[in-house]
Design an enzyme around this catalytic site. Structure first.
Site, PDB file in Angstrom:
ATOM      1  N   GLN A 104       0.829  -1.204   0.000  1.00  0.00           N
ATOM      2  CA  GLN A 104       0.000   0.000   0.000  1.00  0.00           C
ATOM      3  C   GLN A 104       0.860   1.249   0.000  1.00  0.00           C
ATOM      4  O   GLN A 104       1.947   1.284   0.569  1.00  0.00           O
ATOM      5  CB  GLN A 104      -0.963  -0.001   1.186  1.00  0.00           C
ATOM      6  N   GLY A 105       0.336   2.278  -0.686  1.00  0.00           N
ATOM      7  CA  GLY A 105       1.043   3.543  -0.775  1.00  0.00           C
ATOM      8  C   GLY A 105       0.076   4.695  -0.579  1.00  0.00           C
ATOM      9  O   GLY A 105      -1.156   4.505  -0.528  1.00  0.00           O
ATOM     10  N   TYR A 106       0.627   5.899  -0.477  1.00  0.00           N
ATOM     11  CA  TYR A 106      -0.181   7.067  -0.122  1.00  0.00           C
ATOM     12  C   TYR A 106       0.113   8.225  -1.065  1.00  0.00           C
ATOM     13  O   TYR A 106       1.260   8.460  -1.460  1.00  0.00           O
ATOM     14  CB  TYR A 106       0.091   7.476   1.326  1.00  0.00           C
ATOM     15  N   PHE A 107      -0.956   8.958  -1.407  1.00  0.00           N
ATOM     16  CA  PHE A 107      -0.845  10.157  -2.218  1.00  0.00           C
ATOM     17  C   PHE A 107      -1.087  11.381  -1.346  1.00  0.00           C
ATOM     18  O   PHE A 107      -1.815  11.303  -0.342  1.00  0.00           O
ATOM     19  CB  PHE A 107      -1.874  10.130  -3.359  1.00  0.00           C
TER      20      PHE A 107
END
Length: 212
Positions: free
Chosen positions: A31-34
């Site tokens: 998972q990644g974040y913007f």
């Protein structure tokens, strides 16, 4: 394709001690974040079977709103490649005990060695009978929020951040941990303050990390 899912989330997060159910089934998560507005979390998550885009609001009275939109895994993987920060990788184990469903996150990659458990509740005042392997409640500790972990490069950076947030017994750079390492050897020199707050839980994690 399924529609947008709206709902509330009330969960607690804990440290994990030795003896946790490693045999519990689970799945690999990336998972990644913007970047998003202040207090808002915009997350992209990939698993082998599905992807999701999730927006979460700030926590108010122990609960927050979230909106989740499912997407194909290949789209999630492509979006992760666009995130400004490297994705967080973990294996999530599912386990039921004490009438509650626990999600145990065993982190991988640059955060290998970190292990946290989350439990979702019906309401903020619900009692949580803790199994023996569940440690300190770190729900409100920002250092253990996934969106903050994503900004760090190692477990030691996460623990260093936690140490600076602690209000327990202060320890200087000369304190010795298992293996003969001093606190100054564990925390990055550029970030090590003159007095770092190190409580029992942090000491145990540091000892366990350096004995691996």
């Amino acid at each position: 394709m399924a529609n947008l899912i709206l709902g509330t989330e009330t969960e607690r997060k804990f440290l994990v001690h030795d003896g946790w159910p490693r045999q519990a089934p689970g799945r690999l998560i990336r998972q990644g974040y913007f970047p998003a507005a202040s207090g808002i979390t915009l997350r992209v998550r990939w698993t082998e079977s599905r992807g999701t885009i999730t927006v979460k609001t700030p926590v108010v009275a122990g609960t927050r709103w979230e909106a989740e939109y499912p997407i194909p895994p290949e789209q999630a993987e492509a979006l992760l490649g666009l995130c400004p920060l490297r994705p967080v990788e973990k294996f999530r184990h599912d386990w039921s005990e004490g009438g509650l469903h626990w999600e145990i996150d065993r982190f991988l990659g640059r955060h290998a060695g970190l292990c946290l458990a989350e439990v979702e509740l019906m309401h903020p005042w619900q009692a949580v009978p803790k199994p023996a392997w569940v440690g300190e409640d770190v729900t409100r500790v920002q250092a253990f929020h996934n969106s903050v972990i994503a900004r760090t490069e190692s477990v030691m950076e996460v623990l260093s951040l936690w140490g600076r947030l602690r209000t327990a017994k202060p320890a200087g750079a000369g304190e010795t941990f298992k293996g003969g390492k001093r606190a100054a050897d564990i925390f990055p020199a550029a970030e090590f303050p003159r007095r770092v707050h190190v409580g029992p839980e942090l000491r145990n994690l540091l000892h366990r990390w350096h004995s691996l």
